[in-house]
Design an enzyme around this catalytic site. Structure first.
Site: not given
Length: 345
Positions: A102-103, A308-310
């Site tokens: 999650k980086g 991605k981008g939640r």
């Protein structure tokens, strides 16, 4: 009289021979024309999907990199290409993206795949943390084929936090280059938790999982989303095997705000020409991070997937403050070890 009678017969035989010879000549000419036509078509075919098939000397760097579909690549073809090995083979990686979860590791990998001198595995092989017993032969077979001079790489974020991984990678290669994408450990932990609840929505709240004892305020540093953010602790294990010069840190926040700048530094670290620039990116306001104008193998813009981008859940500000106090000494130590101030509050 007999000689005169046989004259028409001899003439017919002569004509038959001439017809046969003429037919045979036409066949030979047709075959020759066909062969020459094929060769000529091979030599002059310059369609978009088929590179020119000329002599080995014609296969200079520019043509090869066009084959690998890099946008707007400017090759240095001043050298002589003769004597080069242009055979693509599978080999062990030259560089690894080892973290962190999650980086921004997926974004970094997708961005790097734009470079014609990078051949990257799309999936995460988890060799050094899960499948090490399968051996290096299996690991090599997972890698994409690459030409001599291209960099082979893969990314598995779990490597950074797995204790056995540094030693195993060092056994494979002492000279390998390591890339770590890091971001504010609190933001990273919330993003990690957001991914977890998308798969298991019935788990307790972020606030309750953060503490061993809520009344005393003791942080549960062994809870995976928080444990991963102890970057200094993990980095110590890597520095026991590799010098800092072989480890490059990507600023996760800047990867979003300035992807071209971060990619430029990664290309420098890998010893590559800066091919990936700001012209390759545009900012997607809906997702909140940069997307590719023209990804590898496509002429259409591309953003990362729906995972991605939640949207992150809102966290109690008091819990955020407790985490800031918890991470502060760990962050300062990490800044000193990495030789960079990431500016996390």
């Amino acid at each position: 009289m007999a000689t005169f009678t046989n004259a028409p017969l001899d003439l017919r035989r002569l004509l038959q021979k001439l017809v046969i010879m003429f037919s045979f000549s036409i066949i030979c000419v047709s075959i020759l024309y066909f062969l020459l036509g094929c060769c000529e078509s091979d030599l002059v075919d310059t369609s978009q999907n088929s590179p020119p098939r000329l002599s080995l000397e014609w296969y200079n760097k520019t043509v090869l990199r066009e084959i690998l579909s890099a946008p707007d690549y400017v090759a240095d073809d001043s050298g002589n290409s003769s004597g080069k090995d242009w055979t693509a083979t599978r080999r062990l990686p030259d560089a690894l993206i080892i973290g962190v979860k999650k980086g921004g590791t997926r974004a970094l990998l997708e961005f790097l795949r734009l470079h014609p001198d990078i051949r990257a595995l799309g999936s995460e092989p988890h060799f050094f943390d899960r499948h090490y017993m399968r051996g290096l032969g299996w690991y090599r077979s997972m890698m994409p084929k690459a030409l001599n001079g291209q960099i082979v790489m893969e990314k598995t974020p779990r490597y950074f936090v797995t204790p056995e991984t540094p030693g195993r990678i060092h056994t494979m290669s002492r000279d390998i280059k390591l890339i770590v994408v890091v971001r504010d450990p609190i933001t990273r932990a919330i993003s990690d938790y957001t991914q977890i609840i998308s798969k298991t929505p019935d788990i307790p709240s972020f606030e309750s999982l953060t503490f061993k004892n809520r009344s005393t305020g003791q942080i549960d540093s062994l809870w995976s989303p928080l444990y991963i953010g102890l970057y200094a602790r993990h980095l110590e294990r890597w520095l026991a095997y590799f010098p800092l010069s072989q480890i490059h840190f990507v600023h996760g926040e800047r990867l979003i705000s300035d992807p071209a700048g971060e990619l430029g530094r990664v290309q420098d670290f890998l010893g590559l020409q800066r091919i990936i620039t700001d012209k390759h990116f545009y900012f997607n306001k809906t997702k909140g991070f940069p997307c590719l104008k023209k990804p590898e193998g496509s002429s259409k813009p591309h953003c990362l997937g729906k995972t991605k981008g939640r949207t992150h859940p809102k966290i109690n500000p008091e819990v955020i403050q407790k985490l800031r106090e918890f991470y502060q000494p760990h962050n300062l130590k990490f800044y000193q070890m990495a030789g960079m101030d990431f500016g996390w509050q």
